[in-house]
Motif scaffolding. Structure first.
Motif, PDB file in Angstrom:
ATOM      1  N   GLN A 279       4.188   0.884  -6.757  1.00 27.66           N
ATOM      2  CA  GLN A 279       4.216   2.102  -7.541  1.00 27.66           C
ATOM      3  C   GLN A 279       3.208   3.021  -6.686  1.00 27.66           C
ATOM      4  OE1 GLN A 279       2.713   0.933 -11.501  1.00 27.66           O
ATOM      5  NE2 GLN A 279       3.521   3.158 -12.328  1.00 27.66           N
ATOM      6  N   ALA A 280       3.627   4.169  -6.823  1.00 26.93           N
ATOM      7  CA  ALA A 280       2.875   5.383  -6.257  1.00 26.93           C
ATOM      8  C   ALA A 280       2.275   6.215  -7.267  1.00 26.93           C
ATOM      9  CB  ALA A 280       3.813   6.134  -5.195  1.00 26.93           C
TER      10      ALA A 280
ATOM     11  N   ALA B  15      15.942  -1.987  -1.281  1.00 28.87           N
ATOM     12  CA  ALA B  15      16.216  -0.281  -1.478  1.00 28.87           C
ATOM     13  C   ALA B  15      16.596   0.396  -0.545  1.00 28.87           C
ATOM     14  CB  ALA B  15      14.978   0.013  -2.160  1.00 28.87           C
ATOM     15  N   ASP B  16      17.464   1.273  -0.573  1.00 29.90           N
ATOM     16  CA  ASP B  16      17.853   2.070   0.591  1.00 29.90           C
ATOM     17  C   ASP B  16      16.968   2.860   1.248  1.00 29.90           C
ATOM     18  OD1 ASP B  16      20.721   3.483  -1.349  1.00 29.90           O
ATOM     19  OD2 ASP B  16      20.523   1.606  -0.270  1.00 29.90           O
TER      20      ASP B  16
ATOM     21  N   GLN C  35       7.154   6.127 -11.298  1.00 27.04           N
ATOM     22  CA  GLN C  35       7.121   4.821 -11.913  1.00 27.04           C
ATOM     23  C   GLN C  35       7.317   3.474 -10.812  1.00 27.04           C
ATOM     24  OE1 GLN C  35      10.938   5.286 -13.909  1.00 27.04           O
ATOM     25  NE2 GLN C  35       9.961   5.855 -15.860  1.00 27.04           N
ATOM     26  N   ARG C  36       6.954   2.503 -11.329  1.00 28.10           N
ATOM     27  CA  ARG C  36       7.213   1.296 -10.666  1.00 28.10           C
ATOM     28  C   ARG C  36       8.786   1.171 -10.010  1.00 28.10           C
ATOM     29  NH1 ARG C  36       4.099  -3.870 -12.294  1.00 28.10           N
ATOM     30  NH2 ARG C  36       2.486  -2.312 -12.399  1.00 28.10           N
ATOM     31  N   GLU C  37       8.694   0.852  -8.610  1.00 24.32           N
ATOM     32  CA  GLU C  37      10.443   0.737  -8.105  1.00 24.32           C
ATOM     33  C   GLU C  37      10.530  -0.519  -7.432  1.00 24.32           C
ATOM     34  OE1 GLU C  37      11.693   3.767  -5.507  1.00 24.32           O
ATOM     35  OE2 GLU C  37       9.778   3.290  -4.052  1.00 24.32           O
TER      36      GLU C  37
ATOM     37  N   VAL D 274       0.774   1.216  -4.384  1.00 27.27           N
ATOM     38  CA  VAL D 274       0.333  -0.263  -4.736  1.00 27.27           C
ATOM     39  C   VAL D 274       1.635  -1.295  -4.593  1.00 27.27           C
ATOM     40  CG1 VAL D 274      -1.031  -1.729  -6.454  1.00 27.27           C
ATOM     41  CG2 VAL D 274      -1.604   0.624  -5.909  1.00 27.27           C
ATOM     42  N   TYR D 275       1.428  -2.312  -3.908  1.00 25.91           N
ATOM     43  CA  TYR D 275       2.770  -3.121  -3.882  1.00 25.91           C
ATOM     44  C   TYR D 275       2.281  -4.521  -4.759  1.00 25.91           C
ATOM     45  CZ  TYR D 275       4.988  -0.482  -0.455  1.00 25.91           C
ATOM     46  OH  TYR D 275       5.355   0.620   0.462  1.00 25.91           O
ATOM     47  N   TYR D 276       3.327  -4.705  -5.399  1.00 24.59           N
ATOM     48  CA  TYR D 276       3.310  -5.992  -6.285  1.00 24.59           C
ATOM     49  C   TYR D 276       4.359  -6.931  -6.104  1.00 24.59           C
ATOM     50  CZ  TYR D 276       0.451  -2.700  -9.225  1.00 24.59           C
ATOM     51  OH  TYR D 276      -0.379  -1.783  -9.868  1.00 24.59           O
ATOM     52  N   CYS D 277       4.216  -8.182  -6.328  1.00 23.21           N
ATOM     53  CA  CYS D 277       5.192  -8.970  -6.190  1.00 23.21           C
ATOM     54  C   CYS D 277       5.517  -9.624  -7.853  1.00 23.21           C
ATOM     55  CB  CYS D 277       4.914 -10.425  -5.508  1.00 23.21           C
ATOM     56  SG  CYS D 277       3.520 -11.645  -6.100  1.00 23.21           S
TER      57      CYS D 277
END
Length: 113
Positions: A39-40, A60-61, A44-46, A92-95
Motif C-alpha cells: 500500500q502506497a 501482478a503485472d 489502495q492496498r494491492e 508498506v508491504y504486508y503478508c
C-alpha cells in the motif's frame, strides 16, 4: 493466536534489491495460500504476489520478472525477493493468508536516490 511478522524493508536506490520475510503462525501457514500486498500513500492496498501451499505462484503485472515469492513450509515463512526496484515500488508491504483478515504491521520499502 495468529501472528504475522514482516521484516526486511528499508531504503534502497533504484535498481537495487531487497528480500522481505514474513514469519507466520503455523496454524495458518500450513493451510493457506500466502500473499504479499503493498500500500502506497494515497492508494489502495494491492496484491503483489501469491503462492499456494504447493508452490504455485502468481504475480501482478507490474512486478513480473523482478519479484519472486517463495515459502519455506518448515519455517512457516514466506519471502519476497525484489530485484531491479523502482521508485513506484515504494510502499508498506504486508503478508496475508488468502481470504482472511489477518495482517501484520507491515514493512516499509522506500526506493529513492
Amino acid at each position: 493466536q495468529v501472528q504475522l511478522v514482516e521484516s526486511g524493508g528499508g531504503l534502497v536506490q533504484p535498481g537495487g534489491s531487497l528480500r522481505l520475510s514474513c514469519a507466520a503462525s503455523s496454524v495458518i501457514f500450513s493451510i493457506y495460500t500466502m500473499g504479499w500486498y503493498r500500500q502506497a500513500p494515497g492508494k489502495q492496498r494491492e496484491l503483489v504476489a501469491s503462492i499456494t501451499i504447493r508452490g504455485i505462484t502468481n504475480y501482478a503485472d507490474s512486478v513480473k520478472g523482478r519479484f519472486t515469492i517463495s515459502r519455506d513450509n518448515a519455517r512457516n515463512t514466506v519471502y519476497l525477493q525484489m530485484n531491479n526496484l523502482k521508485p513506484e515500488d515504494t510502499a508498506v508491504y504486508y503478508c496475508n493468508p488468502k481470504n482472511t483478515n489477518y495482517w501484520g504491521q507491515g514493512t516499509q520499502v522506500t526506493v529513492s536516490s
